[in-house]
Design an enzyme around this catalytic site. Sequence first.
Site, mmCIF file in Angstrom:
data_model
loop_
_atom_site.group_PDB
_atom_site.id
_atom_site.type_symbol
_atom_site.label_atom_id
_atom_site.label_comp_id
_atom_site.label_asym_id
_atom_site.label_seq_id
_atom_site.Cartn_x
_atom_site.Cartn_y
_atom_site.Cartn_z
ATOM 1 N N CYS A 71 -14.054 7.983 35.127
ATOM 2 C CA CYS A 71 -14.444 7.394 36.411
ATOM 3 C C CYS A 71 -14.986 8.448 37.375
ATOM 4 O O CYS A 71 -15.397 8.113 38.483
ATOM 5 C CB CYS A 71 -13.288 6.624 37.035
ATOM 6 S SG CYS A 71 -11.733 7.480 37.013
ATOM 7 N N CYS B 204 -11.223 6.376 43.617
ATOM 8 C CA CYS B 204 -10.982 5.009 44.069
ATOM 9 C C CYS B 204 -9.709 4.934 44.900
ATOM 10 O O CYS B 204 -8.957 5.902 45.005
ATOM 11 C CB CYS B 204 -10.878 4.082 42.868
ATOM 12 S SG CYS B 204 -9.419 4.430 41.874
ATOM 13 N N ASP C 200 -13.456 10.787 38.975
ATOM 14 C CA ASP C 200 -12.571 11.143 40.088
ATOM 15 C C ASP C 200 -12.161 12.613 40.022
ATOM 16 O O ASP C 200 -11.947 13.151 38.947
ATOM 17 C CB ASP C 200 -11.294 10.295 40.053
ATOM 18 C CG ASP C 200 -11.568 8.837 40.388
ATOM 19 O OD1 ASP C 200 -12.732 8.516 40.668
ATOM 20 O OD2 ASP C 200 -10.615 8.039 40.372
ATOM 21 N N CYS D 53 -4.984 6.394 37.134
ATOM 22 C CA CYS D 53 -4.983 7.077 38.431
ATOM 23 C C CYS D 53 -3.629 7.738 38.690
ATOM 24 O O CYS D 53 -3.559 8.826 39.266
ATOM 25 C CB CYS D 53 -5.274 6.084 39.558
ATOM 26 S SG CYS D 53 -6.889 5.313 39.416
#
Lengths: 130, 173
Positions: free
Chosen positions: A37, A63, A39, A106
Amino acid sequence: MAYSEKVLEHYENPRNVGKLDEKSANVGTGMVGAPACGDVMRLQIQVDDNGLIQDAKFKTYGCGSAIASSSLLTDWVKGKTLEEAGAIKNTQIAEELALPPVKIHCSVLAEDAIKAAIRDVRKKRGEIVE
Amino acid sequence: MSTDYFRIFGLEPGFRIDLPEITDKYQHLQKQFHPDRYAGKSQQEVRLAMQTVSLVNQAYETLKSPVARAEYLLQRRGIDTSGRDAINRDTDFLMEQMQLREQLQEIHDATDPCSALDQLARQAREHSAALEDSFGACFTAGRYDQAVGELAKMQFFAKFLREILLREEELDH
């Protein structure tokens, strides 16, 4: 995707955003990323002479769930020993924030970050040799 | 028809592709299997044609994107492409990504946000192109561990470029 109330709360009002002096001998920095993603997360801890975490800061580009995971974790580790902080599992973060399965990674990112920060400060304090 | 995305377009698997050539073949295949050409045919034939169209679309979308193509090449060799360990070992790269995101966040304060954004986008595209070259070289040489690492970096720049695009749209409004 619908975020849980707790995620939104951390996302809108993140705790401990910022930076500690990474050159300082009692500051540990963990930099981690999630390729899928894109991140990026930086998590830092400052340790006192007794090995207690006095302060923790983070900066996350990602996110809402990634921001909330790191925000929550910096709150949790304050006042803990390195051992205690290193024992925190991503599942505890995911549970507290009610992360859906697609956002579990996450919380894994946050766990990786604190582990990296702990390793960094231990290396600086001569507790581990690599 | 083969289910291998490269074979569908009559290609040998590899990172370097000729996109205009693939696009030509893609359009040709789409016409060939278009539902309109199956009027009066059996249900099974129609269903088969629809499945083929969907497969061709999937193949085209995958090969068109350098990141998806790189992922597919590694995955069809059974290689894990998550790249998490590779990227977490590369603190310098992550630090650089952090700085780039910071620059993007501060772009509103620039005297000329549009040209600052252009410059950032150009820089990111150059990095991406270099990483793609490097991925291609690693993959061809069979250095798959390194290829996974390069793919991970490509993914970060792809995300960064998407964010630049969002900012560009904001500035346009």
